[in-house]
Structure formats: C-alpha cells, structure tokens
Design an enzyme around this catalytic site. Structure first.
Site, PDB file in Angstrom:
ATOM      1  N   MET A   1      18.460  -3.062 -14.473  1.00 17.39           N
ATOM      2  CA  MET A   1      19.291  -3.354 -15.634  1.00 17.39           C
ATOM      3  C   MET A   1      19.991  -2.096 -16.135  1.00 17.39           C
ATOM      4  O   MET A   1      21.115  -2.161 -16.638  1.00 17.39           O
ATOM      5  CB  MET A   1      18.459  -3.974 -16.752  1.00 17.39           C
ATOM      6  CG  MET A   1      18.163  -5.451 -16.539  1.00 17.39           C
ATOM      7  SD  MET A   1      17.507  -6.260 -18.016  1.00 17.39           S
ATOM      8  CE  MET A   1      15.882  -5.518 -18.116  1.00 17.39           C
ATOM      9  N   ASP A  46      12.109  12.278 -17.685  1.00 13.31           N
ATOM     10  CA  ASP A  46      10.905  11.462 -17.773  1.00 13.31           C
ATOM     11  C   ASP A  46      10.765  11.126 -19.255  1.00 13.31           C
ATOM     12  O   ASP A  46      10.455  12.000 -20.069  1.00 13.31           O
ATOM     13  CB  ASP A  46       9.688  12.227 -17.273  1.00 13.31           C
ATOM     14  CG  ASP A  46       8.383  11.448 -17.387  1.00 13.31           C
ATOM     15  OD1 ASP A  46       8.319  10.472 -18.174  1.00 13.31           O
ATOM     16  OD2 ASP A  46       7.401  11.828 -16.717  1.00 13.31           O
ATOM     17  N   ASN A  73      16.260   2.117 -22.082  1.00 17.30           N
ATOM     18  CA  ASN A  73      16.088   1.051 -21.096  1.00 17.30           C
ATOM     19  C   ASN A  73      14.883   1.240 -20.174  1.00 17.30           C
ATOM     20  O   ASN A  73      14.370   0.262 -19.637  1.00 17.30           O
ATOM     21  CB  ASN A  73      17.356   0.940 -20.245  1.00 17.30           C
ATOM     22  CG  ASN A  73      17.252  -0.116 -19.177  1.00 17.30           C
ATOM     23  OD1 ASN A  73      17.444  -1.294 -19.439  1.00 17.30           O
ATOM     24  ND2 ASN A  73      16.954   0.286 -17.947  1.00 17.30           N
ATOM     25  N   TYR A 138       1.874  -4.428 -20.845  1.00 19.58           N
ATOM     26  CA  TYR A 138       3.326  -4.585 -20.918  1.00 19.58           C
ATOM     27  C   TYR A 138       3.728  -5.281 -22.208  1.00 19.58           C
ATOM     28  O   TYR A 138       4.624  -4.818 -22.930  1.00 19.58           O
ATOM     29  CB  TYR A 138       3.815  -5.389 -19.714  1.00 19.58           C
ATOM     30  CG  TYR A 138       5.302  -5.670 -19.732  1.00 19.58           C
ATOM     31  CD1 TYR A 138       6.216  -4.681 -19.372  1.00 19.58           C
ATOM     32  CD2 TYR A 138       5.780  -6.921 -20.111  1.00 19.58           C
ATOM     33  CE1 TYR A 138       7.582  -4.933 -19.389  1.00 19.58           C
ATOM     34  CE2 TYR A 138       7.143  -7.176 -20.140  1.00 19.58           C
ATOM     35  CZ  TYR A 138       8.038  -6.181 -19.769  1.00 19.58           C
ATOM     36  OH  TYR A 138       9.392  -6.428 -19.802  1.00 19.58           O
ATOM     37  N   LYS A 142       5.918  -3.750 -25.370  1.00 16.93           N
ATOM     38  CA  LYS A 142       7.198  -4.327 -25.770  1.00 16.93           C
ATOM     39  C   LYS A 142       7.146  -4.833 -27.214  1.00 16.93           C
ATOM     40  O   LYS A 142       8.158  -4.799 -27.930  1.00 16.93           O
ATOM     41  CB  LYS A 142       7.600  -5.437 -24.805  1.00 16.93           C
ATOM     42  CG  LYS A 142       7.981  -4.931 -23.422  1.00 16.93           C
ATOM     43  CD  LYS A 142       9.151  -3.962 -23.475  1.00 16.93           C
ATOM     44  CE  LYS A 142       9.633  -3.555 -22.095  1.00 16.93           C
ATOM     45  NZ  LYS A 142      10.805  -2.640 -22.160  1.00 16.93           N
TER      46      LYS A 142
END
Length: 233
Positions: A1, A46, A73, A138, A142
């Site tokens: 993306m 990084d 991103n 994850y 998020k």
C-alpha cells in the site's frame, strides 16, 4: 500500500519521500515516480528507531526544506492464538505498528508546528476497531493507532496540524500473499465484508489522498474506514 500511496500522491503533484527499511523496494518506487515525471527521493528508516526518525527528517529538510504531509504506513502482522503469542512477537509488532507512528507524529509535528501547520495520515485497520481471533498483537497495535490518532488530533489542532486515520479492510498486498491461492481461506478472512472481494491498494490510496489534501480541511481526529463494509454488520 505504501508504494500505491506514494505513486498517487506524486501523480497529484506531491514531492515524495519514500522512507523504508526495504531499500530495494523503496528505490523501485522512487524510480517509478521519477519515470512518470514526478519528484521523489529515498530515505532509509526503521520506524521503530527514534534516532533514525531524526536523521531521516534532517535529510528530508536538507533536500526539500519542509514537510507538509506525513503518511504513517509501515506495518507488520503476526498470527497465532492469544495464549501462544510470544512477548517478542508482541513487542516487534507494537514497535513498528504503534511506536512507529508515535515517533513519526512526535518528530514531524515539531517541524510542522514551526512551519505553521501540516497533515498527518495514519494507516490503521478495520481490525483496530473490531475483534477477530488469531491476531491479538496486530489488532491491539492497530487499536493503539486509532486512539493515538484522536489524541494527537486533540493536541495538535492548536498548531494547525490535522491528524486522521484510514482503516483498510482486507487488501491484496504481500502481507497476505501466502493465503491468496486458497479461495476458502480468503472467503473466511473476508468475514462479514459486504463487497465480497479483496480491496485494492489504490482504493486505500484515494482515501489517503483525500485526507492529505486541501479537500478535507474540516477533518481531524477522523477515522475513514475503507473496508468493503466489514465493520458495518
């Protein structure tokens, strides 16, 4: 993306900095932008490293003189049952997915404040607002991006800095490439998605472009969900 975002923003006239730990892929993106007549440079970064953010920003300022838009991103995913998730996996995912955007916002907002404003777009996930089994690190990371976006928006509005987030659904990227040859697995991953297909990277990029542009001047602290209807049900 990230490549898709960079290409679209460059096509719309942005001078793009491709900041990545993957130098080969980043250089390919830069070359693609330049061949299309756009302006782009590569900066090694990084996102989990504080010192690398500072050196990257210094390099960008020396080349372009300012930073008006930041798109956070970079992201990784980790699969597995909660009770079997190693602390090392949790820390790695949080280092990139949550600490990365925090450091980016903190460091770049200082530059934007001095310049009189700017726009920050964070890439979260629909799984940052709804639950699903097997990706606890994850999802938690998020979710952190979701609330980080709102907290940063509340604090930075006084400096004319807008902070918003895009929440993609299941998008066809290398992150999930290992599953794409199994239709049954893909169907299960789509879950309650109303539009029964994977998203395309460019479909997320148009949301990024909107939030980064002057077309969204009254939006900050917003969560723009582009998930095919996953979170609707």
């Amino acid at each position: 993306m990230g490549r898709s975002h960079a290409l679209l923003l460059a096509r719309e006239g942005a001078k793009v900095v491709v900041a990545d730990i993957d130098k080969t892929s980043a250089h390919e993106t830069v070359e693609e932008i330049r061949k299309a007549g756009g302006s782009a440079i590569f900066v090694s970064l990084d996102v989990s490293k504080e010192d690398q953010w500072r050196s990257a920003i210094s390099e960008v300022l020396s080349h372009f003189g300012s930073i008006s838009v930041l798109v956070n991103n970079a992201g990784v995913i980790s699969y597995g049952p909660l009770m079997e998730t190693p602390l090392a996996d949790w820390n790695r995912v949080f280092g990139i997915n949550a600490t990365g955007p925090f450091l980016g916002i903190r460091e770049v907002s200082r530059v934007m404040k001095d310049a009189g404003g700017g726009v920050i777009v964070n890439i979260s996930s629909v799984l940052g607002v709804v639950g699903a089994a097997g990706m606890v690190a994850y999802q938690a990371s998020k979710g952190a991006v979701t609330t980080l976006t709102k907290a940063a928006a509340a604090e930075l509005a006084q400096y004319n800095i807008r902070v918003n987030a895009v929440h993609p659904g299941l998008v066809e990227t290398p992150m999930i490439a290992q599953f794409l040859n199994d239709a049954a697995v893909v169907d299960a991953m789509l879950g309650p998605t109303l539009i029964r297909r994977l998203g395309k990277p460019e479909e997320i990029s148009y949301a990024v472009l909107f939030l980064a542009s002057d077309e969204s001047p009254y939006m900050t602290g917003s969560i723009l969900t582009v998930d095919g209807g996953y979170a609707t049900v």
